[in-house]
Scaffold this motif. Structure first.
Motif, PDB file in Angstrom:
ATOM      1  N   GLY A  38      -6.379  -2.153  -5.115  1.00 36.86           N
ATOM      2  CA  GLY A  38      -5.416  -1.556  -6.000  1.00 36.86           C
ATOM      3  C   GLY A  38      -6.602  -1.154  -7.214  1.00 36.86           C
ATOM      4  N   PRO A  39      -7.214  -2.198  -8.079  1.00 37.53           N
ATOM      5  CA  PRO A  39      -7.785  -1.692  -9.220  1.00 37.53           C
ATOM      6  C   PRO A  39      -9.034  -0.787  -8.928  1.00 37.53           C
ATOM      7  CG  PRO A  39      -8.364  -4.012  -8.562  1.00 37.53           C
ATOM      8  CD  PRO A  39      -7.417  -3.551  -7.720  1.00 37.53           C
ATOM      9  N   ALA A  40      -9.511  -0.347  -7.584  1.00 32.99           N
ATOM     10  CA  ALA A  40     -10.566   0.330  -7.347  1.00 32.99           C
ATOM     11  C   ALA A  40     -10.209   1.701  -7.412  1.00 32.99           C
ATOM     12  CB  ALA A  40     -11.115  -0.058  -5.977  1.00 32.99           C
ATOM     13  N   GLY A  41      -9.113   2.077  -7.862  1.00 32.48           N
ATOM     14  CA  GLY A  41      -8.557   3.510  -7.792  1.00 32.48           C
ATOM     15  C   GLY A  41      -8.239   4.174  -6.556  1.00 32.48           C
ATOM     16  N   THR A  42      -7.932   3.344  -5.586  1.00 37.78           N
ATOM     17  CA  THR A  42      -7.618   3.927  -4.415  1.00 37.78           C
ATOM     18  C   THR A  42      -6.069   4.530  -4.328  1.00 37.78           C
ATOM     19  OG1 THR A  42      -6.700   1.473  -3.656  1.00 37.78           O
ATOM     20  CG2 THR A  42      -8.910   2.161  -2.997  1.00 37.78           C
ATOM     21  N   ARG A  43      -5.628   5.093  -3.549  1.00 36.14           N
ATOM     22  CA  ARG A  43      -4.416   5.730  -3.392  1.00 36.14           C
ATOM     23  C   ARG A  43      -3.283   4.795  -3.349  1.00 36.14           C
ATOM     24  NH1 ARG A  43      -4.176  10.120   1.395  1.00 36.14           N
ATOM     25  NH2 ARG A  43      -2.382   8.863   1.445  1.00 36.14           N
ATOM     26  N   SER A  44      -3.456   3.618  -2.735  1.00 36.30           N
ATOM     27  CA  SER A  44      -2.449   2.433  -2.586  1.00 36.30           C
ATOM     28  C   SER A  44      -2.560   1.435  -3.750  1.00 36.30           C
ATOM     29  CB  SER A  44      -2.257   2.138  -1.422  1.00 36.30           C
ATOM     30  OG  SER A  44      -1.310   0.952  -1.265  1.00 36.30           O
ATOM     31  N   GLY A  45      -1.571   1.157  -4.297  1.00 38.22           N
ATOM     32  CA  GLY A  45      -1.723  -0.013  -5.494  1.00 38.22           C
ATOM     33  C   GLY A  45      -1.529  -1.455  -4.620  1.00 38.22           C
ATOM     34  N   GLY A  56       3.139  -0.444  -1.316  1.00 35.62           N
ATOM     35  CA  GLY A  56       1.906   0.250  -0.673  1.00 35.62           C
ATOM     36  C   GLY A  56       2.173   1.873  -0.321  1.00 35.62           C
ATOM     37  N   GLN A  57       1.125   2.479   0.372  1.00 38.05           N
ATOM     38  CA  GLN A  57       1.301   3.722   0.654  1.00 38.05           C
ATOM     39  C   GLN A  57       1.392   4.078   2.119  1.00 38.05           C
ATOM     40  OE1 GLN A  57       1.660   6.471  -1.520  1.00 38.05           O
ATOM     41  NE2 GLN A  57       1.893   4.828  -2.943  1.00 38.05           N
ATOM     42  N   SER A  97     -17.442 -12.394  10.988  1.00 36.71           N
ATOM     43  CA  SER A  97     -18.416 -11.601  12.061  1.00 36.71           C
ATOM     44  C   SER A  97     -18.942 -10.154  11.692  1.00 36.71           C
ATOM     45  CB  SER A  97     -17.984 -11.473  13.425  1.00 36.71           C
ATOM     46  OG  SER A  97     -16.647 -10.613  13.257  1.00 36.71           O
ATOM     47  N   GLY A  98     -18.434  -9.764  10.362  1.00 36.11           N
ATOM     48  CA  GLY A  98     -18.974  -8.613   9.669  1.00 36.11           C
ATOM     49  C   GLY A  98     -18.300  -7.403   9.941  1.00 36.11           C
ATOM     50  N   HIS A  99     -16.880  -7.523  10.444  1.00 36.12           N
ATOM     51  CA  HIS A  99     -16.006  -6.302  10.526  1.00 36.12           C
ATOM     52  C   HIS A  99     -15.048  -6.278   9.337  1.00 36.12           C
ATOM     53  CE1 HIS A  99     -17.585  -5.896  14.598  1.00 36.12           C
ATOM     54  NE2 HIS A  99     -17.334  -7.082  14.582  1.00 36.12           N
ATOM     55  N   VAL A 100     -14.419  -5.150   9.249  1.00 34.76           N
ATOM     56  CA  VAL A 100     -13.718  -4.732   8.029  1.00 34.76           C
ATOM     57  C   VAL A 100     -12.299  -4.253   8.586  1.00 34.76           C
ATOM     58  CG1 VAL A 100     -13.459  -3.230   6.039  1.00 34.76           C
ATOM     59  CG2 VAL A 100     -15.538  -4.111   6.487  1.00 34.76           C
ATOM     60  N   LEU A 101     -11.448  -4.656   8.142  1.00 33.19           N
ATOM     61  CA  LEU A 101      -9.925  -4.379   8.408  1.00 33.19           C
ATOM     62  C   LEU A 101      -9.234  -4.163   7.190  1.00 33.19           C
ATOM     63  CD1 LEU A 101      -7.558  -4.637  10.598  1.00 33.19           C
ATOM     64  CD2 LEU A 101      -7.293  -6.959  10.099  1.00 33.19           C
ATOM     65  N   ALA A 102      -8.605  -3.008   7.139  1.00 32.83           N
ATOM     66  CA  ALA A 102      -7.626  -2.478   6.091  1.00 32.83           C
ATOM     67  C   ALA A 102      -6.124  -2.938   6.275  1.00 32.83           C
ATOM     68  CB  ALA A 102      -7.689  -0.757   6.021  1.00 32.83           C
ATOM     69  N   MET A 103      -5.536  -3.182   5.216  1.00 29.28           N
ATOM     70  CA  MET A 103      -4.291  -3.488   5.135  1.00 29.28           C
ATOM     71  C   MET A 103      -3.593  -2.821   4.171  1.00 29.28           C
ATOM     72  SD  MET A 103      -4.359  -7.648   6.307  1.00 29.28           S
ATOM     73  CE  MET A 103      -5.805  -8.020   5.175  1.00 29.28           C
ATOM     74  N   ASP A 104      -2.228  -2.494   4.210  1.00 31.05           N
ATOM     75  CA  ASP A 104      -1.610  -2.033   3.003  1.00 31.05           C
ATOM     76  C   ASP A 104       0.008  -2.461   3.148  1.00 31.05           C
ATOM     77  OD1 ASP A 104      -0.924  -0.456   0.931  1.00 31.05           O
ATOM     78  OD2 ASP A 104      -1.043   1.407   1.662  1.00 31.05           O
ATOM     79  N   GLY A 105       0.622  -2.551   2.000  1.00 30.40           N
ATOM     80  CA  GLY A 105       1.984  -2.715   1.978  1.00 30.40           C
ATOM     81  C   GLY A 105       2.886  -1.505   2.412  1.00 30.40           C
ATOM     82  N   ALA A 106       4.243  -1.977   2.562  1.00 30.21           N
ATOM     83  CA  ALA A 106       5.000  -0.878   2.924  1.00 30.21           C
ATOM     84  C   ALA A 106       5.379  -0.232   1.523  1.00 30.21           C
ATOM     85  CB  ALA A 106       6.274  -1.362   3.543  1.00 30.21           C
ATOM     86  N   PRO A 107       5.860   0.934   1.689  1.00 32.16           N
ATOM     87  CA  PRO A 107       6.377   1.695   0.332  1.00 32.16           C
ATOM     88  C   PRO A 107       7.470   1.015  -0.374  1.00 32.16           C
ATOM     89  CG  PRO A 107       5.562   3.420   1.849  1.00 32.16           C
ATOM     90  CD  PRO A 107       5.644   2.103   2.629  1.00 32.16           C
ATOM     91  N   ASP A 108       7.459   1.007  -1.479  1.00 35.48           N
ATOM     92  CA  ASP A 108       8.853   0.496  -2.200  1.00 35.48           C
ATOM     93  C   ASP A 108       9.539   1.623  -3.034  1.00 35.48           C
ATOM     94  OD1 ASP A 108      10.919  -0.965  -3.565  1.00 35.48           O
ATOM     95  OD2 ASP A 108       9.740  -2.700  -3.920  1.00 35.48           O
ATOM     96  N   ALA A 109      10.380   2.306  -2.748  1.00 36.69           N
ATOM     97  CA  ALA A 109      10.982   3.201  -3.423  1.00 36.69           C
ATOM     98  C   ALA A 109      11.321   2.779  -4.824  1.00 36.69           C
ATOM     99  CB  ALA A 109      11.912   3.953  -2.883  1.00 36.69           C
TER     100      ALA A 109
END
Length: 150
Positions: A9-16, A44-45, A25-37
């Motif tokens: 979030g603080p890195a200026g990405t689209r999702s807060g 999230g986005q 083991s050196g792998h990356v996995l992205a996760m995001d929250g559900a949008p909250d109207a």
């Protein structure tokens, strides 16, 4: 085993409410929250799976791995294995899984249904750490289809 999860979030990405997990083991996995109207700053986005979806997916991977390995060790000709997981969660926090159904589709040549049933049972009773852990709060049920191929 280790993993570092970092809020993006603080890195200026689209999702807060985005997070990146880097596994030991050196792998990356992205996760995001559900949008909250009602509270967009808290949601999230929908740019990646939710954290609890990754728990469910990891459990499916764990048990499918076991089933394939058990069938192969039994010298069965398994050609494919997929598992569809459906779940229910508690209404109140913590919203733990309360029920999980795993439906396996196992493809192979001359696979006995008893061998598939046994492999699934062994995974859930002895080998799959994820499903055994989730069984502490969730009723886990299984079913399977067997598909014969040449």
């Amino acid at each position: 085993m280790e993993c570092t999860v970092t809020w993006t979030g603080p890195a200026g990405t689209r999702s807060g409410m985005g997070f990146l997990a880097e596994t030991g083991s050196g792998h990356v996995l992205a996760m995001d929250g559900a949008p909250d109207a009602a509270r967009p700053e808290s949601g999230g986005q929908n740019l990646a799976p939710r954290p609890m979806e990754t728990v469910l997916a990891g459990t499916g991977g764990c048990t499918a791995y076991d089933v394939v390995l058990i069938l192969r060790r039994g010298r069965h000709h398994v050609r494919g294995c997929s598992v569809r997981l459906t779940s229910e969660r508690a209404d109140a926090d913590p919203k733990v899984f309360t029920a999980i159904h795993m439906h396996f589709t196992v493809t192979g040549k001359g696979l006995p249904a008893t061998a598939v049933e046994r492999a699934i049972a062994m995974s859930h009773d002895k080998y799959c750490s994820a499903s055994i852990m989730l069984a502490k709060t969730a009723r886990i049920t299984t079913s399977f289809d067997l598909v014969e191929v040449d």
